[in-house]
Design an enzyme around this catalytic site. Structure first.
Site, PDB file in Angstrom:
ATOM      1  N   HIS A   1       0.853  -1.194   0.000  1.00  0.00           N
ATOM      2  CA  HIS A   1       0.000   0.000   0.000  1.00  0.00           C
ATOM      3  C   HIS A   1       0.893   1.249   0.000  1.00  0.00           C
ATOM      4  O   HIS A   1       1.968   1.246   0.605  1.00  0.00           O
ATOM      5  CB  HIS A   1      -0.920  -0.003   1.229  1.00  0.00           C
ATOM      6  CG  HIS A   1      -1.935   1.078   1.188  1.00  0.00           C
ATOM      7  ND1 HIS A   1      -1.691   2.333   1.713  1.00  0.00           N
ATOM      8  CD2 HIS A   1      -3.175   1.125   0.633  1.00  0.00           C
ATOM      9  CE1 HIS A   1      -2.754   3.089   1.496  1.00  0.00           C
ATOM     10  NE2 HIS A   1      -3.670   2.384   0.847  1.00  0.00           N
TER      11      HIS A   1
ATOM     12  N   GLU B   1      -3.643   2.080  -7.517  1.00  0.00           N
ATOM     13  CA  GLU B   1      -3.952   3.205  -6.633  1.00  0.00           C
ATOM     14  C   GLU B   1      -2.989   4.351  -6.903  1.00  0.00           C
ATOM     15  O   GLU B   1      -1.909   4.410  -6.289  1.00  0.00           O
ATOM     16  CB  GLU B   1      -3.804   2.780  -5.169  1.00  0.00           C
ATOM     17  CG  GLU B   1      -4.815   1.769  -4.714  1.00  0.00           C
ATOM     18  CD  GLU B   1      -5.140   1.979  -3.235  1.00  0.00           C
ATOM     19  OE1 GLU B   1      -6.302   2.288  -2.941  1.00  0.00           O
ATOM     20  OE2 GLU B   1      -4.231   1.886  -2.400  1.00  0.00           O
TER      21      GLU B   1
HETATM   22  C1  PEP Z   1      -6.653   3.842   0.351  1.00  0.00           C
HETATM   23  O1  PEP Z   1      -6.620   3.860   1.572  1.00  0.00           O
HETATM   24  O2  PEP Z   1      -5.954   3.051  -0.278  1.00  0.00           O
HETATM   25  C2  PEP Z   1      -7.532   4.774  -0.332  1.00  0.00           C
HETATM   26  C3  PEP Z   1      -7.801   4.563  -1.595  1.00  0.00           C
HETATM   27  O3  PEP Z   1      -8.025   5.805   0.407  1.00  0.00           O
HETATM   28  P1  PEP Z   1      -9.215   6.801  -0.028  1.00  0.00           P
HETATM   29  O4  PEP Z   1     -10.346   5.939  -0.521  1.00  0.00           O
HETATM   30  O5  PEP Z   1      -9.551   7.500   1.242  1.00  0.00           O
HETATM   31  O6  PEP Z   1      -8.686   7.719  -1.080  1.00  0.00           O
END
Ligand code: PEP
Length: 255
Positions: free
Chosen positions: A97, A167
Site C-alpha cells: 500500500h 492506486e
Molecule cells: C486507500 O486507503 O488506499 C484509499 C484509496 O483511500 P481513499 O479511498 O480515502 O482515497
C-alpha cells in the site's frame, strides 16, 4: 460464471476503539452478507482482527490484513507473521500500500511477502501506483517496474490468484488532487494485464483481478465498476462510514 466484484475496505489506523470497530463491521456485514454478487473484504488494524473474526458469519463479508512481515518467525519486534494471519483463518492481505511504501517498503520486500503469502495460503492484494502524472508517460514505466519487481519469481499458477490494485498516489486520501477517471483506471488495468501477460502469458492472467482505489465514494463507484477491466474497488475513508460503504456495496450488487 461471472466473477464477483471485490470491494475492499482499508481502515488504516482507524477507528481508535474496538467497540467502534465492532459497530462499523456489524453495520457493513448487515448489507454485505446479502450482496451475492460482491465479495467484501474489510481490513482493520491488526489488534482488531481476532475479535472481528468472531463476528464473521459467512464468506460474503470477510476480513483481510493490511500487511504482513517478510519473514514468518523470529526476532522481529513489532512485526506480524503471515503464519499468524493464516492461523486466524484470514485469507486476504494488502501488500505494498502506498502508505507503507511511503515508510520505505521496497518492491523487493513486497516480493518476499507475496511469496510468503503463497506458503501460507493467503491471497495477496498487491497495490501499485505512481506518485504523480506529468506531461510525459513515464508513469507507465514506473508501474511496470513495480509489477516486475514485486511479482518476480511467481509461478503461472500463483499469478492467477493475485489481486492487483491500481492506486495512483495523487488520488488517495484527504490530500488527493482528484480521483482518477474511469477511463484512466481502465487504461491502467489494460496496461497491467499487458505487462503481466508478457511475463506469464495470456491464459495465466485471464483470471487476474485488477481493482481501482483512490477517493472512491457512492457518487463515482458505478463509473469505475461499469468498466470491463475493473474487477472491484479499494476504499479508504469511505470504508469507515458504514452507510456510505454499504451504498457502494449495493451499487456493485445492482450493476
Ligand atoms: C486507500 O486507503 O488506499 C484509499 C484509496 O483511500 P481513499 O479511498 O480515502 O482515497
Amino acid at each position: 460464471m461471472k466473477q464477483k466484484k471485490l470491494i475492499i475496505g482499508n481502515w488504516k489506523m482507524n477507528p481508535t476503539s474496538l467497540n467502534e470497530a465492532k459497530k462499523i463491521f456489524t453495520n457493513i456485514r448487515r448489507i454485505a452478507s446479502k450482496t451475492s454478487k460482491v465479495q467484501t473484504i474489510i481490513c482493520p488494524p491488526f489488534v482488531y482482527l481476532n475479535d472481528l473474526q468472531k463476528l464473521v458469519t459467512g464468506p460474503r463479508c470477510v476480513l483481510g490484513s493490511q500487511n504482513i512481515f517478510w519473514q514468518f518467525q523470529g526476532a522481529y519486534t513489532g512485526e506480524i507473521s503471515p503464519a499468524m494471519i493464516s492461523d486466524l483463518d484470514i485469507k486476504y492481505v494488502i501488500l505494498g500500500h502506498s502508505k507503507r511504501r511511503e515508510l520505505g517498503e521496497t518492491n523487493e520486500e513486497i516480493n518476499q511477502k507475496v511469496k510468503l503469502c503463497f506458503k501460507y495460503n493467503l491471497i495477496p492484494i498487491v497495490c501499485v501506483g505512481e506518485n504523480k502524472r506529468s506531461g510525459s508517460i513515464k508513469y507507465f514505466d514506473f508501474i511496470k517496474k513495480q509489477l516486475i519487481e514485486s511479482l518476480q519469481g511467481i509461478s503461472k499458477n500463483q499469478i492467477k490468484k493475485i489481486v492487483v490494485t491500481y492506486e495512483p498516489i495523487w488520488a488517495i486520501g484527504k490530500e488527493a488532487e482528484r480521483e482518477a477517471t474511469p477511463e484512466e483506471a481502465t487504461e491502467m488495468s489494460i496496461f497491467i494485464r499487458k505487462v503481466l501477460s508478457d511475463i506469464f502469458d495470456l491464459k495465466s492472467i485471464s483470471q487476474l483481478q485488477v481493482l481501482y482505489g483512490g477517493s472512491v465514494d457512492c457518487q463515482n463507484a458505478e463509473g469505475f465498476l461499469n468498466q470491463q477491466g475493473i474487477n472491484g474497488l479499494l476504499l479508504g475513508r469511505v470504508s469507515l462510514i458504514s452507510d456510505k460503504f454499504n451504498e457502494v456495496l449495493k451499487i456493485a450488487q445492482n450493476l
